[in-house]
Design a protein around this motif. Structure first.
Motif, PDB file in Angstrom:
ATOM      1  N   PRO A 255       0.822  -1.214   0.000  1.00 29.02           N
ATOM      2  CA  PRO A 255       0.000   0.000   0.000  1.00 29.02           C
ATOM      3  C   PRO A 255       0.857   1.265   0.000  1.00 29.02           C
ATOM      4  O   PRO A 255       0.995   1.952   1.016  1.00 29.02           O
ATOM      5  CB  PRO A 255      -0.811  -0.132   1.294  1.00 29.02           C
ATOM      6  CG  PRO A 255       0.083  -0.905   2.207  1.00 29.02           C
ATOM      7  CD  PRO A 255       0.848  -1.861   1.327  1.00 29.02           C
ATOM      8  N   LEU A 257       0.424   4.328  -0.850  1.00 25.80           N
ATOM      9  CA  LEU A 257      -0.584   5.320  -1.187  1.00 25.80           C
ATOM     10  C   LEU A 257      -0.003   6.728  -1.093  1.00 25.80           C
ATOM     11  O   LEU A 257       0.485   7.123  -0.026  1.00 25.80           O
ATOM     12  CB  LEU A 257      -1.795   5.189  -0.270  1.00 25.80           C
ATOM     13  CG  LEU A 257      -2.861   4.156  -0.696  1.00 25.80           C
ATOM     14  CD1 LEU A 257      -2.280   2.772  -0.853  1.00 25.80           C
ATOM     15  CD2 LEU A 257      -4.017   4.151   0.273  1.00 25.80           C
ATOM     16  N   ASN A 273      -2.318   4.233  -5.678  1.00 24.67           N
ATOM     17  CA  ASN A 273      -1.263   3.362  -5.161  1.00 24.67           C
ATOM     18  C   ASN A 273      -0.057   3.421  -6.093  1.00 24.67           C
ATOM     19  O   ASN A 273      -0.131   3.033  -7.265  1.00 24.67           O
ATOM     20  CB  ASN A 273      -1.766   1.920  -5.047  1.00 24.67           C
ATOM     21  CG  ASN A 273      -0.813   1.044  -4.252  1.00 24.67           C
ATOM     22  OD1 ASN A 273       0.308   1.437  -3.947  1.00 24.67           O
ATOM     23  ND2 ASN A 273      -1.253  -0.161  -3.908  1.00 24.67           N
TER      24      ASN A 273
END
Length: 452
Positions: A255, A257, A273
């Motif tokens: 992840p 992000l 992502n």
């Protein structure tokens, strides 16, 4: 000059007339007349030919009447409030951030409106300046206190609420380089959350919901430094923005992000992502299973490994993707009914994987890691151009220009926008008064670009 002085004297007379408390005069003021529908109206000239916000604009004309509701004035398309009109002379006020453009006069007679355009432009004089709001230049550490005493550790993101309170994120990179959420309010910098072991190991960006009672934040997992695989975090105002809750956990992909945006129309949350290049929709579940609380939407340019920041257009119809390591800005159409993104995207400004500095329209422009963006009230997109060390402006038509900083020259200097210097500005937010707050990362300070 004589005509201008006469106009100013007449303007002052009108102000005195309107401010007078005598009942007889007050009755006369309300006895206004519209333009004569049987006579031609005209705009002959205007003065002065330049000025900033609040400048008194005097328009010489013909058959304008004395009823301000029958006339309208714009400067470069922005409404200039009409103060008074006396048949052949009209008085208006130049609006904020009008920019240079033509003066237009609209006269309404018997329900029909005539438009008159000046034969020359009004040259708008911006009042712009770059200053330091908080932090100590070159002192990278974390210290609360007054704006002048506080210190920041790699400031790389800023946002604000409707009250004008600024929230800043210090960059983190795992358990040994902890990130933090901090607040700038009423002259004080305050640390809100700092957690090496939890979900604040590497916070990236944040966004408020429409009610501004909730802040969402993304987290970047790095297998070498991070232990948390949480990707999306919730923080509430009720908690004072000090308690965080995990909303999304990604087990099948790292992840990483780096982008987050809340749609202004339907309130849906979209995040990006870096690891796989996809945009995702947050889909909360009744069973609170955060490992399944997201939906894959679209892969930008069908590429993985793309670090990006996200911002929705003010009408919510487009999602703009600032592709940091691809040096360009794309946009994708969004459907607020189905909560989906179009299958294709277009490059709005810059060139794919082509770093550099160049002003121009659309793909004629060049960026070097566009790292944050936000729209102003006129639909212009302002961008922190990290390795060009400056702030760029992009009009709705895609025209890119310099707004503040010295392109390709890092440094630290306050002052006039074209003389100021930044060092890797990585975050920005546009305040209610339209000034721009900048997270000047390598200078370890928070800067301010005054628009007016």
């Amino acid at each position: 000059m004589k005509r201008l002085l006469m106009g100013v004297m007449a303007f002052c007379a009108i102000v005195l007339l309107f401010s007078c408390s005598d009942n007889d005069i007050a009755d006369d003021v309300h006895n206004v007349t519209p333009p004569n529908p049987n006579l031609a109206s005209a705009m002959i000239s205007f003065s002065p030919d330049s000025g900033g916000v609040g400048t008194s604009l005097i328009i010489d004309g013909k058959n304008l009447g004395t009823d301000t509701s029958c006339v309208k004035v714009t400067v470069n398309g922005k409404n200039a409030p009409v103060i008074g009109v006396n048949n052949d002379v009209l008085y208006a006020t130049v609006p904020a951030r009008a920019d240079t453009g033509y003066v237009k006069l609209y006269v309404t007679k018997n329900g029909k409106t005539e438009e008159f355009t000046s034969d020359r432009v009004f040259r708008y004089q911006f009042k712009r300046n770059v200053s330091t709001v908080a932090g100590q230049a070159g002192q990278s550490s974390r210290m609360d206190g007054s704006y002048s005493e506080a210190r920041f550790q790699r400031p790389w993101f800023v946002t604000h609420d409707k009250e004008g309170v600024i929230y800043e994120i210090d960059e983190g990179r795992g358990t040994n380089k902890n990130g933090a959420l901090r607040r700038l309010k009423e002259g004080l910098v305050e640390n809100l959350i700092e957690d090496n072991a939890g979900v604040f190991q590497s916070p990236t960006v944040a966004a408020f919901n429409a009610a501004q009672d909730t802040m969402y934040m993304t987290h970047m997992y790095n297998s070498h430094n991070c232990t948390s695989r949480v990707g999306l975090i919730l923080i509430t105002r009720a908690s004072g923005f000090v308690d965080s809750k995990a909303l999304v956990r990604m087990d099948d992909v790292e992840p990483q992000l780096t982008g987050l945006a809340v749609n202004p129309v339907d309130g849906q949350i979209i995040f990006s992502n870096n690891a796989d290049g996809y945009l995702y929709l947050y889909t909360p579940r009744d069973d609170n299973d955060i490992s399944l609380s997201f939906k894959k939407l679209h892969r930008v340019r069908n590429q993985s490994g793309t670090e990006m920041r996200l911002v929705f257009s003010p009408d919510g119809k487009y999602l703009y993707e600032l592709l940091k390591n691809r040096h360009c800005i794309c946009r994708t159409a969004y459907d607020p009914v189905t909560h989906t993104l179009a299958d294709d995207d277009e490059i709005f400004a810059g060139q794919w994987s082509q770093a550099g500095y160049q002003d121009g329209v659309g793909t004629a422009a060049l960026f070097d890691q566009p790292s944050a963006g936000e729209f102003d009230e006129d639909g212009n997109l302002f961008v922190a151009d990290k390795y060009n060390h400056c702030i760029r402006k992009i009009t709705p038509q895609g025209e890119v220009s310099l707004w503040a900083g010295s392109p390709r020259q890092s440094g630290y200097k306050d002052g006039l926008p074209n003389e100021a210097k930044f060092n890797q500005p990585e975050g920005l937010t546009i305040m209610p008064d339209q000034s721009i707050i900048v997270a000047d990362r390598e200078n370890s300070v928070i800067r301010k670009v005054v628009v007016e």
